[in-house]
Write a protein that holds these residues in place. Sequence first.
Motif, mmCIF file in Angstrom:
data_model
loop_
_atom_site.group_PDB
_atom_site.id
_atom_site.type_symbol
_atom_site.label_atom_id
_atom_site.label_comp_id
_atom_site.label_asym_id
_atom_site.label_seq_id
_atom_site.Cartn_x
_atom_site.Cartn_y
_atom_site.Cartn_z
ATOM 1 N N TYR A 191 0.860 -1.187 0.000
ATOM 2 C CA TYR A 191 0.000 0.000 0.000
ATOM 3 C C TYR A 191 0.893 1.234 0.000
ATOM 4 N N GLY A 192 1.117 1.769 -1.193
ATOM 5 C CA GLY A 192 2.007 2.913 -1.325
ATOM 6 C C GLY A 192 1.382 4.029 -2.133
ATOM 7 N N PRO A 193 2.193 4.974 -2.580
ATOM 8 C CA PRO A 193 1.684 6.141 -3.307
ATOM 9 C C PRO A 193 0.878 5.791 -4.559
ATOM 10 N N ALA A 312 -6.642 2.694 13.902
ATOM 11 C CA ALA A 312 -5.379 3.402 14.151
ATOM 12 C C ALA A 312 -4.257 2.407 14.465
ATOM 13 N N LYS A 313 -4.581 1.353 15.200
ATOM 14 C CA LYS A 313 -3.591 0.315 15.524
ATOM 15 C C LYS A 313 -3.084 -0.387 14.269
ATOM 16 N N VAL A 314 -4.035 -0.761 13.413
ATOM 17 C CA VAL A 314 -3.664 -1.449 12.180
ATOM 18 C C VAL A 314 -2.824 -0.528 11.293
ATOM 19 N N ASN A 315 -3.260 0.701 11.166
ATOM 20 C CA ASN A 315 -2.521 1.660 10.326
ATOM 21 C C ASN A 315 -1.105 1.892 10.852
ATOM 22 N N GLU A 316 -0.952 1.892 12.151
ATOM 23 C CA GLU A 316 0.381 2.090 12.733
ATOM 24 C C GLU A 316 1.310 0.942 12.349
ATOM 25 N N VAL A 317 0.781 -0.283 12.412
ATOM 26 C CA VAL A 317 1.586 -1.447 12.029
ATOM 27 C C VAL A 317 2.002 -1.347 10.565
ATOM 28 N N ILE A 318 1.042 -0.988 9.702
ATOM 29 C CA ILE A 318 1.308 -0.912 8.266
ATOM 30 C C ILE A 318 2.307 0.191 7.943
ATOM 31 N N GLU A 319 2.116 1.339 8.533
ATOM 32 C CA GLU A 319 2.986 2.481 8.251
ATOM 33 C C GLU A 319 4.419 2.257 8.717
ATOM 34 N N ASN A 320 4.595 1.453 9.758
ATOM 35 C CA ASN A 320 5.935 1.234 10.307
ATOM 36 C C ASN A 320 6.572 -0.081 9.861
ATOM 37 N N ALA A 321 5.875 -0.816 9.024
ATOM 38 C CA ALA A 321 6.406 -2.110 8.580
ATOM 39 C C ALA A 321 7.617 -1.914 7.672
ATOM 40 N N VAL A 322 8.629 -2.722 7.883
ATOM 41 C CA VAL A 322 9.816 -2.727 7.018
ATOM 42 C C VAL A 322 9.815 -4.073 6.297
ATOM 43 N N LEU A 323 9.498 -4.041 5.010
ATOM 44 C CA LEU A 323 9.350 -5.274 4.248
ATOM 45 C C LEU A 323 10.588 -5.564 3.419
#
Length: 339
Positions: A191-193, A312-323
């Motif tokens: 999920y990116g730009p 907000a919890k889910v979004n935090e995980v996604i935004e900070n994920a390093v894949l």
Amino acid sequence: MSTTTLTTPSGPVTVNKVAHGLMLMTWKVQPNPDEQSFAAIKAGIDSCPPGVKMFLNGGEFYGPNFGTANIEMISRFFEKYPEYADRAFLSVKGGNKANDLTPDGSEENVKRSVNAVLEKLRGKKKLDLFQCARVDPNTPLEVSLGVLAEFVKEGKIGSIGMSEVKAETLLRGHKVHPITAVEIEVSPWEYGPQQKAVIKAAQENNIAVIAYSPIGRGFLTGQIKSLDDIPEGDFRRMLPRFQPENMSKNFEIVEKLQAIAKEKGITSAQLSIAWVSSLGPHVLPLPGSSHADRTVENVGGGKVQFTSAELAKVNEVIENAVLSGSRYPGSDETMHLWS
């Protein structure tokens, strides 16, 4: 909201908020037995309320050696269960060279592809939507879509979709002929730009977004921990994110999503599907499923509602994920992604 409305040339069509991908029923060395695939398709359609169709997604080349096994299976299903035909909205990807994955948007090949699909369907199910799987860099988009527009005019297909395109390409295509749906990969780990831009452009133009692989090709279920969990011959074995050196690193996002799902009393697959669905009323998660119980589980994800705190919890995980690892081998250009 567990439904959404597609804007088609013949009028609005209400479909279930979670679609059903049929690819892995046949895109393997040995396709699934019909009984297994048919039960999964029926389970999805039966889950829909009266008047709501299940969005089914197949492909001309979803078979051994990129053959038409998927379309033939779909045809056999509707031959055996004709009462389900009007309860399903069938979308098919094609537009590649015959028995090949090379995009060919020429007038000759697009006609060949659509006619091949119609021939295999044998009139058992209307082809509600057709989309070229990739944009052919050697053929003007206007040519490819112009051919499909003629098929719509002739009543051979119901509507036109696009696949793996940037927002600007989608809008360019929409000027040639109204686009009903655009298919792109969207999930908590993709999920990116580009996705955000397409989702926004689609919403502004009454175009549905068909979000494929919402559970990361099964990885976000937590059931794939090593290559041993993926069958021999499965194309996921070739994908960078599923390589051993990347898989262990990528499992961190799975564990965090699993913890949130457990707290909410749902599966991690349902959490991922629900999150994708939350991206807009026009966004339809498209998980693939070859088993009836998994189809029912996936559809249940479309009924999950998040509180603002949970989201907000889910979004935090996604935004900070390093894949680790790209979604396909090769570059976006060589894979014809985001054309």
